[in-house]
Design an enzyme around this catalytic site. Structure first.
Site, PDB file in Angstrom:
ATOM      1  N   LYS A 292       0.753  -1.205  -0.032  1.00 37.98           N
ATOM      2  CA  LYS A 292       0.072   0.037  -0.015  1.00 37.98           C
ATOM      3  C   LYS A 292       0.948   1.196  -0.035  1.00 37.98           C
ATOM      4  O   LYS A 292       2.043   1.275   0.319  1.00 37.98           O
ATOM      5  CB  LYS A 292      -0.937  -0.045   1.360  1.00 37.98           C
ATOM      6  CG  LYS A 292      -0.219  -0.073   2.542  1.00 37.98           C
ATOM      7  CD  LYS A 292      -1.086  -0.193   3.623  1.00 37.98           C
ATOM      8  CE  LYS A 292      -0.126  -0.158   4.976  1.00 37.98           C
ATOM      9  NZ  LYS A 292      -1.006  -0.587   6.201  1.00 37.98           N
TER      10      LYS A 292
ATOM     11  N   TYR B 239      14.589  32.160   4.776  1.00 37.22           N
ATOM     12  CA  TYR B 239      13.645  32.812   5.118  1.00 37.22           C
ATOM     13  C   TYR B 239      13.609  33.436   6.489  1.00 37.22           C
ATOM     14  O   TYR B 239      13.798  32.755   7.484  1.00 37.22           O
ATOM     15  CB  TYR B 239      12.205  32.104   4.864  1.00 37.22           C
ATOM     16  CG  TYR B 239      11.877  31.944   3.508  1.00 37.22           C
ATOM     17  CD1 TYR B 239      11.659  33.089   2.544  1.00 37.22           C
ATOM     18  CD2 TYR B 239      11.763  30.490   2.735  1.00 37.22           C
ATOM     19  CE1 TYR B 239      11.245  32.877   1.157  1.00 37.22           C
ATOM     20  CE2 TYR B 239      11.789  30.663   1.378  1.00 37.22           C
ATOM     21  CZ  TYR B 239      11.311  31.678   0.575  1.00 37.22           C
ATOM     22  OH  TYR B 239      11.153  31.681  -0.699  1.00 37.22           O
TER      23      TYR B 239
END
Ligand SMILES: *Cc1c(COP(=O)(O)O)cnc(C)c1O
Length: 809
Positions: A483, A707
């Site tokens: 999965k 940033y």
């Protein structure tokens, strides 16, 4: 095979308590977390970083019944079934036992030591000898006082010879190792600078290392280090070097622009030249050590040269890549001989994602009639759509194969014509020797992408699969969870490998994932964990088997099947025994069974549940309760249904910790992908997320990086920008020093916040250059812990845009 009583005389025990003298011992254990075969393990309470005696209760609890100890204050009444041997020095006792065991081995043992290259020489020698001998080699880094003892213990009469590596870091260590290994043949690789290994002088270091060969008749080494004068006069030496006295005289080593080297040597008056796929000095010296050793062992020059052609540095492995025009590219452009062609063709055969298969093959060195006959028979066995041949000597095969053939004189000619060949929906194996540079072809066929890659080692995955399989009794089936894109590692590439290795079942989360597997040649049964009504049509058309967890879904499914006039459609019933996610509660089962027994549309294939905490000992009572509840629920269900169903409840941690929960089948997940949450297995790393340094800057103290000026530099720093950001799945939580990556084996931290496509690393303290490779998660478990999550999340979050590259071999 030893009984406890037969071990007794070999470990110099001062006192013992034998409650079951005939107990058989197969394994030596020293870490209670890594016990594999408890009833047949002999536990050594070593005093390492921690005192091994403190782990006796845990080991006993896990079923160990035999202990070698040094402390006198053990309350043996706490362990009513245990046997004890008291010794003065526990490590020594283990070494004595290993020594005794080694003495039973009558075939030759090659001992290897030196400063560098030991492991490489060991691995290569094993690789070279394996073609005609059963070779035992000490595992990767097992070269210490403890490692050597453990290595020797695994020797058995099944092997024709053994190669054991010995490493020391201090004076006086080698005597111990020598007593254990007692090599018949010695190899000394080289000697590095003295202080690097904790020795006062080079002479001291050499004499210490050479102690390994105190009783060895023959020692092999490169003569340029002058080891000969330190050996006793009884030792026979066998050397290579530039001098007349050397057994193997090296006349010439020439680096060639193809990226390999030509070596000319003279041995017993016979002069030969051969090519090795390396140019660096260390690899060439290591190859020459192997070459000389094989001569010593009696192989002919021709045989050796033939074997050497197959040597590869570890990174030169076959790779599977996503190609343009919906193709898959298997790139194996480092060598071309029959053996490696066969391996590559097996791999091609294993990958079933496309029906159409093309082989691009270069000339094979020394193609004579005999080799040609073999090559033809190998090629005829394959169901190839076409073969594209590069090189003149392959022209002779033209009329001898039924397959569609295209033929080119050179790689350049193929490259020029590549645009005229229609490649589409196929798997293309590119196989050629180095000098053909077929990588030029591969580059043109592989899809371009972002430069951060997730490398997936399919051989490691296969190894891990074997590890878990070996724990299961033969009647227990194996379901593998693929999965979430196989926990981030790819869908059909992994599924094809699992199909090839004959697992019993695959499981996906959603129907779409199952449909994709079917489209790529997977015909194993597939269970779908979260089917919804919209997916019923695909379930039916792709033969996918849904998990059924509620009355709503079963009723809808029965209605759907009735309209389609379907009978006996396979489903899997999920019982909720405590997870409280999906599933029927035990008190709903009677109603469910009644419903099912009147619905011929449905056939219950398996019934399962999920353990909440199989990896956490703290909740063992709850786990036991879940197992019991599950068993009695299924009994009830079977009674009403009137037939037997396959039962399963154990996930990876269940496999490791709860043999009593194996039932009819187990569901393997995270462990297959190389993450050992229980730290009990010897798994291999499967996924490596790699990126590269784009730029490096020298910045003064006080500057800020990234940033919001989050990365304030407190010292003059070297800052590297790498090409991975949160859009690739590298969480912003790794910013500001939380994340650690690795460059050339050294750990570095992030600086400032993580950007969308990039982030910055402080490389002030390490040797790093632009374009260097960076390993993003040196350790998945540790990295996950740093941001308070689990490795599952890191793995499945790696973005789809990160290219997956598969290695095999
Ligand atoms: C994911 C999953 C597993 C596998 O769990 P691991 O811890 O990865 O082994 C097993 N069963 C079910 C129902 C799952 O959803």
């Amino acid at each position: 095979m030893y009984t406890l009583v037969s071990i007794l005389p070999h470990i110099h025990s001062k006192r013992h308590l034998l409650r079951n003298a005939e107990q058989l011992i197969y394994d030596l254990a020293y870490d209670s977390r890594k016990i594999r075969n408890a009833p047949h393990s002999l536990f050594f309470a070593l005093k390492n970083v921690r005192d091994g005696h403190t782990f006796i209760p845990d080991a006993y609890h896990k079923g160990v019944r035999a202990f070698v100890v040094s402390r006198d204050d053990i309350d043996t009444t706490l362990y009513p079934e245990a046997n004890f041997f008291w010794v003065k020095d526990v490590l020594k006792a283990m070494q004595e036992l290993a020594r005794y065991h080694r003495r039973q081995f009558r075939k030759p043992i090659i001992g290897i030591t030196g400063s560098n290259g030991k492991t490489m020489v060991k691995e290569w020698l094993a690789q070279l000898l394996q073609e005609d001998k059963k070779v035992y080699q000490s595992p990767k880094s097992y070269n210490s006082q403890l490692g050597v003892a453990l290595s020797l213990w695994n020797l058995s009469e099944d092997y024709d010879c053994a190669i054991i590596e010995a490493g020391i870091s201090q004076p006086d260590e080698m005597d111990q190792l020598e007593e254990m290994i007692h090599p018949d043949i010695g190899i000394m690789t080289n000697i590095g600078v003295a202080h690097a290994e904790g020795f006062a002088s080079k002479t001291l270091k050499i004499t210490e290392k050479l102690k390994l060969f105190k009783h060895t008749r023959d020692v092999i080494f490169p003569s340029r280090y002058g080891f000969g004068k330190y050996l006793s006069s009884e030792t026979r030496t066998f050397t290579f070097g530039e001098h007349d006295v050397d057994d193997v005289r090296v006349l010439r080593i020439e680096e060639r622009k193809e990226g390999n080297s030509s070596i000319q040597v003279i041995y017993r008056k016979e002069k030969v030249t051969f090519t090795v796929p390396f140019v660096d000095k260390a690899s060439i010296e290591n190859v020459l050590i192997c070459f000389t050793t094989l001569l010593f062992l009696g192989y002919s020059l021709n045989a050796i040269i033939h074997k050497l052609g197959r040597l590869r540095p570890l990174e030169m492995r076959l790779q599977l890549k996503t190609g343009r025009y919906n193709c898959s590219i298997i790139d194996d452009t480092y060598s071309n001989d029959l053996a490696s062609l066969q391996i590559a063709l097996d791999f091609l055969h294993q990958q079933q994602q496309h029906k159409k298969k093309t082989l691009i093959l270069s000339d094979m060195d020394g193609l004579n009639d005999h080799l040609e006959a073999k090559l033809l028979s190998v090629l005829r066995q394959q169901n190839l759509h076409r073969i594209i041949m590069v090189g003149k000597s392959l022209h002779r095969l033209q009329d001898k194969l039924d397959t569609l053939l295209l033929s080119f004189d050179s790689t350049e000619e193929l490259v020029r014509n590549l645009g005229n060949i229609a490649f589409e929906n196929e798997t293309i194996l590119i196989k050629g020797s180095r000098r053909y540079h077929l990588e030029d072809v591969s580059k043109l066929l592989v899809a371009k992408s972002h430069e951060t890659v997730l490398e997936i080692n399919l051989s490691a995955l296969e190894h891990n699969l074997q590890m878990y399989r070996s724990m299961l009794p033969p009647n227990v089936k194996l379901m593998v969870m693929v999965k979430a894109f196989s926990y981030g590692s790819g869908s059909y590439e992994v599924a094809n490998l699992l199909q090839f290795n004959k697992v019993d079942y695959l499981t996906v989360a959603f129907a779409d994932e199952g449909v994709e597997l079917r489209q790529h040649g997977i015909d194993l049964p597939i269970m779908v964990l979260s089917p919804d009504e919209q997916a019923f049509e695909s379930l039916l058309s792709s033969q996918l088997e849904p998990e059924i967890y509620s009355f709503r879904i079963i009723k809808a499914l029965i209605d759907f099947l009735r309209i389609r006039k379907q009978k006996a459609f396979s489903i899997h019933i999920k019982i909720d025994t405590g997870m409280h996610r999906l599933g029927f509660l035990p008190d709903e089962l009677e109603e469910l069974a009644t419903l099912l027994s009147t619905a011929p549309e449905i056939k219950v294939k398996t019934v399962f549940s999920h353990l909440v905490s199989s990896g956490n000992r703290q909740h063992d009572d709850f786990t036991i309760q879940q197992i019991t509840m599950f068993s009695s629920s299924v009994d009830k269900l079977e009674a009403i249904l009137g037939y037997k169903v396959v039962r399963h409840i154990a996930n990876t941690s269940g496999i490791v910790n709860w043999p009593s929960a194996y039932m009819d089948m187990v569901r393997l997940g995270i462990g297959l992908y190389g993450v050992d949450m229980n730290k009990k297995m010897t798994l291999e790393k499967v996924s490596e997320l790699k990126t590269t340094i784009t730029q490096i800057k020298e910045l003064p103290a006080g500057a800020t990086v990234g940033y919001d000026r989050k990365g304030l530099l407190h010292r003059p720093s070297r800052i590297a920008t790498v090409k991975i950001g949160y859009a690739d799945g590298y969480s912003r939580r790794f910013g500001e020093g939380v994340g650690e990556m690795s460059i050339n084996g050294q750990r570095v931290r992030t600086v400032g916040s993580i950007c969308m496509d990039m982030c910055m690393l402080d490389v002030t303290d390490v040797a790093a250059q632009e374009l260097d490779e960076v390993v993003v998660f040196p350790d998945w478990i540790e990295a996950a812990a740093r941001i308070g999550t689990i490795p599952y999340e890191l793995l499945v979050n790696i973005a789809a845009r990160v290219k997956r590259i598969y290695f095999y071999g």
